[in-house]
Design a protein around this motif. Structure first.
Motif, PDB file in Angstrom:
ATOM      1  N   MET A   1       0.728  -1.042   0.133  1.00 32.73           N
ATOM      2  CA  MET A   1       0.269  -0.108  -0.394  1.00 32.73           C
ATOM      3  C   MET A   1       0.974   1.300   0.060  1.00 32.73           C
ATOM      4  SD  MET A   1      -3.354  -0.497   3.283  1.00 32.73           S
ATOM      5  CE  MET A   1      -3.731   0.482   2.247  1.00 32.73           C
ATOM      6  N   ASN A   2       0.196   1.979  -0.589  1.00 35.73           N
ATOM      7  CA  ASN A   2       0.942   3.634  -0.179  1.00 35.73           C
ATOM      8  C   ASN A   2       0.247   4.062   0.578  1.00 35.73           C
ATOM      9  OD1 ASN A   2       2.522   3.232  -2.138  1.00 35.73           O
ATOM     10  ND2 ASN A   2       0.638   4.055  -4.136  1.00 35.73           N
ATOM     11  N   ILE A   3       0.836   4.968   1.935  1.00 36.49           N
ATOM     12  CA  ILE A   3       0.341   5.257   3.067  1.00 36.49           C
ATOM     13  C   ILE A   3       0.962   6.916   3.097  1.00 36.49           C
ATOM     14  CG2 ILE A   3      -0.324   5.714   4.917  1.00 36.49           C
ATOM     15  CD1 ILE A   3      -1.131   2.930   4.035  1.00 36.49           C
ATOM     16  N   LEU A   4       0.200   7.570   2.918  1.00 32.56           N
ATOM     17  CA  LEU A   4       0.636   9.158   3.806  1.00 32.56           C
ATOM     18  C   LEU A   4       0.444   9.473   5.174  1.00 32.56           C
ATOM     19  CD1 LEU A   4       1.594  12.120   2.338  1.00 32.56           C
ATOM     20  CD2 LEU A   4      -0.580  12.617   1.391  1.00 32.56           C
ATOM     21  N   VAL A   5       1.233   9.863   5.900  1.00 31.77           N
ATOM     22  CA  VAL A   5       1.012  10.418   6.746  1.00 31.77           C
ATOM     23  C   VAL A   5       0.752  12.005   6.909  1.00 31.77           C
ATOM     24  CG1 VAL A   5       1.937  10.706   9.339  1.00 31.77           C
ATOM     25  CG2 VAL A   5       2.409   8.644   8.501  1.00 31.77           C
ATOM     26  N   ILE A   6       0.299  12.800   7.750  1.00 29.91           N
ATOM     27  CA  ILE A   6       0.385  14.104   7.601  1.00 29.91           C
ATOM     28  C   ILE A   6       0.840  15.212   8.841  1.00 29.91           C
ATOM     29  CG2 ILE A   6      -0.927  16.525   7.833  1.00 29.91           C
ATOM     30  CD1 ILE A   6      -0.996  14.388   4.964  1.00 29.91           C
ATOM     31  N   GLY A   7       2.074  15.290   8.871  1.00 24.44           N
ATOM     32  CA  GLY A   7       2.551  15.961   9.805  1.00 24.44           C
ATOM     33  C   GLY A   7       3.850  16.099   9.186  1.00 24.44           C
ATOM     34  N   GLY A   8       4.918  16.154  10.832  1.00 28.31           N
ATOM     35  CA  GLY A   8       6.501  16.302  10.403  1.00 28.31           C
ATOM     36  C   GLY A   8       6.763  15.895  12.058  1.00 28.31           C
ATOM     37  N   GLY A   9       6.222  15.881  13.217  1.00 27.35           N
ATOM     38  CA  GLY A   9       7.202  15.599  14.446  1.00 27.35           C
ATOM     39  C   GLY A   9       7.285  14.203  14.986  1.00 27.35           C
ATOM     40  N   GLY A  10       7.228  14.058  16.193  1.00 29.93           N
ATOM     41  CA  GLY A  10       7.829  12.886  17.660  1.00 29.93           C
ATOM     42  C   GLY A  10       6.355  12.047  16.504  1.00 29.93           C
ATOM     43  N   ARG A  11       5.591  11.974  16.967  1.00 30.68           N
ATOM     44  CA  ARG A  11       4.287  11.517  16.526  1.00 30.68           C
ATOM     45  C   ARG A  11       4.114  11.012  15.501  1.00 30.68           C
ATOM     46  NH1 ARG A  11       0.024  14.867  18.395  1.00 30.68           N
ATOM     47  NH2 ARG A  11       0.994  16.315  16.583  1.00 30.68           N
ATOM     48  N   GLU A  12       4.177  12.093  14.215  1.00 33.96           N
ATOM     49  CA  GLU A  12       3.666  11.564  12.696  1.00 33.96           C
ATOM     50  C   GLU A  12       4.899   9.839  12.493  1.00 33.96           C
ATOM     51  OE1 GLU A  12       1.936  14.609  13.807  1.00 33.96           O
ATOM     52  OE2 GLU A  12       4.021  14.877  13.910  1.00 33.96           O
ATOM     53  N   HIS A  13       6.278  10.364  13.307  1.00 34.83           N
ATOM     54  CA  HIS A  13       7.449   9.731  12.726  1.00 34.83           C
ATOM     55  C   HIS A  13       7.185   7.570  13.621  1.00 34.83           C
ATOM     56  CE1 HIS A  13      12.205   8.915  12.943  1.00 34.83           C
ATOM     57  NE2 HIS A  13      11.437   7.585  12.242  1.00 34.83           N
ATOM     58  N   ALA A  14       6.526   8.156  14.827  1.00 31.62           N
ATOM     59  CA  ALA A  14       5.925   6.857  15.324  1.00 31.62           C
ATOM     60  C   ALA A  14       4.898   6.724  14.284  1.00 31.62           C
ATOM     61  CB  ALA A  14       5.637   7.037  16.552  1.00 31.62           C
ATOM     62  N   ILE A  15       4.140   7.062  14.556  1.00 27.43           N
ATOM     63  CA  ILE A  15       2.966   6.278  13.378  1.00 27.43           C
ATOM     64  C   ILE A  15       3.798   5.778  11.773  1.00 27.43           C
ATOM     65  CG2 ILE A  15       0.803   7.076  11.159  1.00 27.43           C
ATOM     66  CD1 ILE A  15       0.035   9.431  13.867  1.00 27.43           C
ATOM     67  N   ALA A  16       4.247   6.007  11.485  1.00 31.43           N
ATOM     68  CA  ALA A  16       4.877   6.165   9.961  1.00 31.43           C
ATOM     69  C   ALA A  16       5.860   5.199  10.113  1.00 31.43           C
ATOM     70  CB  ALA A  16       5.909   7.240   9.265  1.00 31.43           C
ATOM     71  N   LYS A  17       6.700   4.610  11.197  1.00 24.11           N
ATOM     72  CA  LYS A  17       7.818   3.940  11.713  1.00 24.11           C
ATOM     73  C   LYS A  17       7.020   2.550  12.095  1.00 24.11           C
ATOM     74  CE  LYS A  17      11.440   2.755  14.270  1.00 24.11           C
ATOM     75  NZ  LYS A  17      12.805   3.876  15.307  1.00 24.11           N
ATOM     76  N   LYS A  18       6.128   2.400  13.009  1.00 26.28           N
ATOM     77  CA  LYS A  18       4.893   1.278  13.250  1.00 26.28           C
ATOM     78  C   LYS A  18       3.950   0.956  11.463  1.00 26.28           C
ATOM     79  CE  LYS A  18       1.999  -1.305  15.185  1.00 26.28           C
ATOM     80  NZ  LYS A  18       2.348  -2.899  15.235  1.00 26.28           N
ATOM     81  N   ILE A  19       4.226   1.741  11.246  1.00 24.45           N
ATOM     82  CA  ILE A  19       3.445   0.602   9.856  1.00 24.45           C
ATOM     83  C   ILE A  19       4.542   0.377   9.174  1.00 24.45           C
ATOM     84  CG2 ILE A  19       2.181   1.992   7.260  1.00 24.45           C
ATOM     85  CD1 ILE A  19       1.057   4.275   8.947  1.00 24.45           C
ATOM     86  N   LYS A  20       5.695   0.582   8.332  1.00 25.76           N
ATOM     87  CA  LYS A  20       7.046   0.254   8.236  1.00 25.76           C
ATOM     88  C   LYS A  20       6.893  -1.332   8.903  1.00 25.76           C
ATOM     89  CE  LYS A  20       9.128   1.505   5.340  1.00 25.76           C
ATOM     90  NZ  LYS A  20       9.051   1.191   3.813  1.00 25.76           N
ATOM     91  N   GLN A  21       7.307  -0.756  10.455  1.00 29.77           N
ATOM     92  CA  GLN A  21       7.580  -2.171  10.895  1.00 29.77           C
ATOM     93  C   GLN A  21       6.276  -3.216  10.416  1.00 29.77           C
ATOM     94  OE1 GLN A  21       7.989  -0.642  14.546  1.00 29.77           O
ATOM     95  NE2 GLN A  21      10.238  -0.265  14.601  1.00 29.77           N
ATOM     96  N   ASP A  22       5.070  -2.922  10.351  1.00 30.85           N
ATOM     97  CA  ASP A  22       3.777  -3.910  10.227  1.00 30.85           C
ATOM     98  C   ASP A  22       4.035  -4.735   9.081  1.00 30.85           C
ATOM     99  OD1 ASP A  22       2.986  -3.269  13.195  1.00 30.85           O
ATOM    100  OD2 ASP A  22       1.647  -2.207  11.949  1.00 30.85           O
ATOM    101  N   THR A  23       5.056  -3.691   8.387  1.00 31.76           N
ATOM    102  CA  THR A  23       4.313  -4.337   6.655  1.00 31.76           C
ATOM    103  C   THR A  23       5.481  -3.610   5.693  1.00 31.76           C
ATOM    104  OG1 THR A  23       2.214  -4.227   7.405  1.00 31.76           O
ATOM    105  CG2 THR A  23       3.154  -4.503   4.386  1.00 31.76           C
ATOM    106  N   PRO A  24       6.423  -3.870   5.728  1.00 31.36           N
ATOM    107  CA  PRO A  24       7.927  -3.420   5.316  1.00 31.36           C
ATOM    108  C   PRO A  24       7.963  -2.640   4.305  1.00 31.36           C
ATOM    109  CG  PRO A  24       8.950  -5.273   7.115  1.00 31.36           C
ATOM    110  CD  PRO A  24       7.311  -5.239   6.945  1.00 31.36           C
ATOM    111  N   THR A  25       6.888  -3.688   3.183  1.00 35.73           N
ATOM    112  CA  THR A  25       6.763  -3.437   1.712  1.00 35.73           C
ATOM    113  C   THR A  25       6.095  -2.287   1.263  1.00 35.73           C
ATOM    114  OG1 THR A  25       5.313  -4.887   1.859  1.00 35.73           O
ATOM    115  CG2 THR A  25       6.988  -6.478   1.637  1.00 35.73           C
ATOM    116  N   ASP A  26       4.930  -1.900   2.665  1.00 36.30           N
ATOM    117  CA  ASP A  26       4.623  -0.581   2.759  1.00 36.30           C
ATOM    118  C   ASP A  26       5.122   0.279   1.338  1.00 36.30           C
ATOM    119  OD1 ASP A  26       1.958  -1.863   2.533  1.00 36.30           O
ATOM    120  OD2 ASP A  26       1.369  -1.119   4.455  1.00 36.30           O
TER     121      ASP A  26
END
Length: 418
Positions: A1-26
């Motif tokens: 999947m292609n996922i877009l996270v809106i924002g630029g702080g630590g919270r958004e880093h946590a959201i995006a990193k969680k997704i990459k850890q769940d499914t590295p191919t996203d």
């Protein structure tokens, strides 16, 4: 999947990193993101968040399958409404529902109508009326809140009447919080153990997360000014499960039902800042998104895949979320002067050799090949472990290795754990 996270702080880093850890191919894109995110394979996209047309065009061109909104301002600007109108899938509350964070007085009115326990209060948009009210009060300390958004700094606990009156003048006349302070909420001071309860919400359906506790004050021992948060941990062992269950039933669900009945059905993350009083849990504040730094300690304990949960919620399907039995703790590193007057950008030490910790970046920028601070809170260092002492030992060991000249961090995150 292609996922877009809106924002630029630590919270958004946590959201995006969680997704990459769940499914590295996203493929995970973060707008605007920050340079520290790229270490985790997250692509940053520089688009002004106020330029909604360009964001929509980018989401369509990039074939984004799901957009997740991190910070509060885009929610209150109606980003979710406009993405939905453009036929794009997006997770977060509408502008109308997000007002539960955008206006303290609106949130109080919702709580009153939904019979949710909270502090007694009065709202004022005239400084003379606010001062007259304070002159009638006999019990101090008292809590003063800028009605609108103030980056987590718009709350002052005044110890005396004189301090309260001075603060009201600074809020309403000097506008130290800008237009957010044109209206104020004055409420009783509640004493007790504070904690954060976040939940995934789909209309009237509420799915609570593991509770967390953050540390708002700048310095050890909860001294100094309020900040956006200097560290956090999850779960909160001193808060009984019965109190968590009570909070879901008497606070989270009634608010969700009320907003749904009013035609502003809530879809997104509902954040409740709560306090345990002698009569049970009461609400201090609501936010319309993940907390920061709470997201950085709660999401690493989530064993279910985040995107799968969000997709189910958007499809109005029930979810069953699995959580780790481990604990999580995080410490914020901030630039000297935060939160009052942040010093000029300073180069960070090399963090590439840290061990057994995750790093979530927030206020950073790249200058040539070096990483510099770019604001007050710079990063959060987080660790998971089987027990809290192990997590604390790991983090403070790694922080001690670094030459954080020109930065500071609290040395007592998690001191309330018992």
């Amino acid at each position: 999947m292609n996922i877009l996270v809106i924002g630029g702080g630590g919270r958004e880093h946590a959201i995006a990193k969680k997704i990459k850890q769940d499914t590295p191919t996203d493929s995970v894109f973060c707008c605007p993101g920050n340079p520290g995110m790229t270490i985790d394979g997250i692509e940053t996209v520089v688009i002004d968040l106020s330029d909604v047309d360009q964001l929509i065009a980018y989401a369509k061109k990039q074939a984004i399958d799901l957009t997740i909104v991190g910070p509060e301002q885009p929610l209150l600007d109606g980003l979710v409404n406009q993405f939905q109108a453009a036929g794009l899938k997006i997770f977060g509350p509408t502008k109308e529902a997000a007002m539960i964070e955008g206006s303290k007085s609106f949130a109080k009115e919702v709580m009153q109508a939904a019979k949710v326990p909270t502090a007694t209060y009065q709202s004022f948009d005239q400084v003379d009326s606010a001062i007259a009210y304070l002159e009638q009060q006999e019990v101090f300390p008292i809590v003063l809140k800028a009605d609108g958004l103030a980056a987590g700094k718009g709350v002052v606990i005044a110890q005396t009447r004189a301090q309260a009156i001075q603060t009201i003048k600074r809020m309403m006349e000097d506008r130290i919080f800008g237009e957010s302070g044109s209206r104020v909420v004055i409420e009783e001071f509640l004493d007790g153990e504070e904690f954060t309860l976040m939940a995934f919400v789909d209309g009237v359906n509420v799915y609570p997360m593991i509770p967390a506790q953050d540390h708002k004050r700048a310095f050890d021992g909860d001294k100094g000014p309020n900040t956006g948060g200097m560290g956090a941990y999850a779960p909160v062992p001193q808060i009984r499960q019965s109190l968590i269950d009570d909070s879901v039933e008497t606070i989270m669900k009634p608010v969700a039902r009320y907003l749904d009945a009013q035609g502003s059905s809530y879809s997104g993350i509902l954040y409740a800042g709560l306090i345990v009083t002698q009569t049970g849990p009461k609400v201090i504040e609501f936010n319309a998104r993940f907390g920061d730094p709470e997201a950085q300690v709660v999401l690493p304990l989530m064993e279910s895949k985040l995107v799968e949960v969000l997709e189910s919620l958007l499809a109005h399907q029930p979810v069953d979320i699995a959580w780790s039995n481990q604990v999580s703790l995080g410490v914020v590193v901030a630039r000297e002067g935060y939160p009052t007057k942040v010093e000029a950008p300073q180069q960070l030490p090399d963090l590439s050799k840290t061990q057994d910790v995750a790093i979530y970046y927030s206020g950073v920028k790249k200058v040539e090949d070096h990483t510099f601070s770019n604001g007050g809170r710079v990063l959060l260092m987080q660790a998971k472990a089987d027990e809290f002492q192990q997590a604390k030992t790991t983090i403070y060991r790694e922080l001690a290795k670094m030459a954080f000249d020109g930065f500071y961090y609290r040395k007592d995150i998690g001191y309330r754990i018992r």
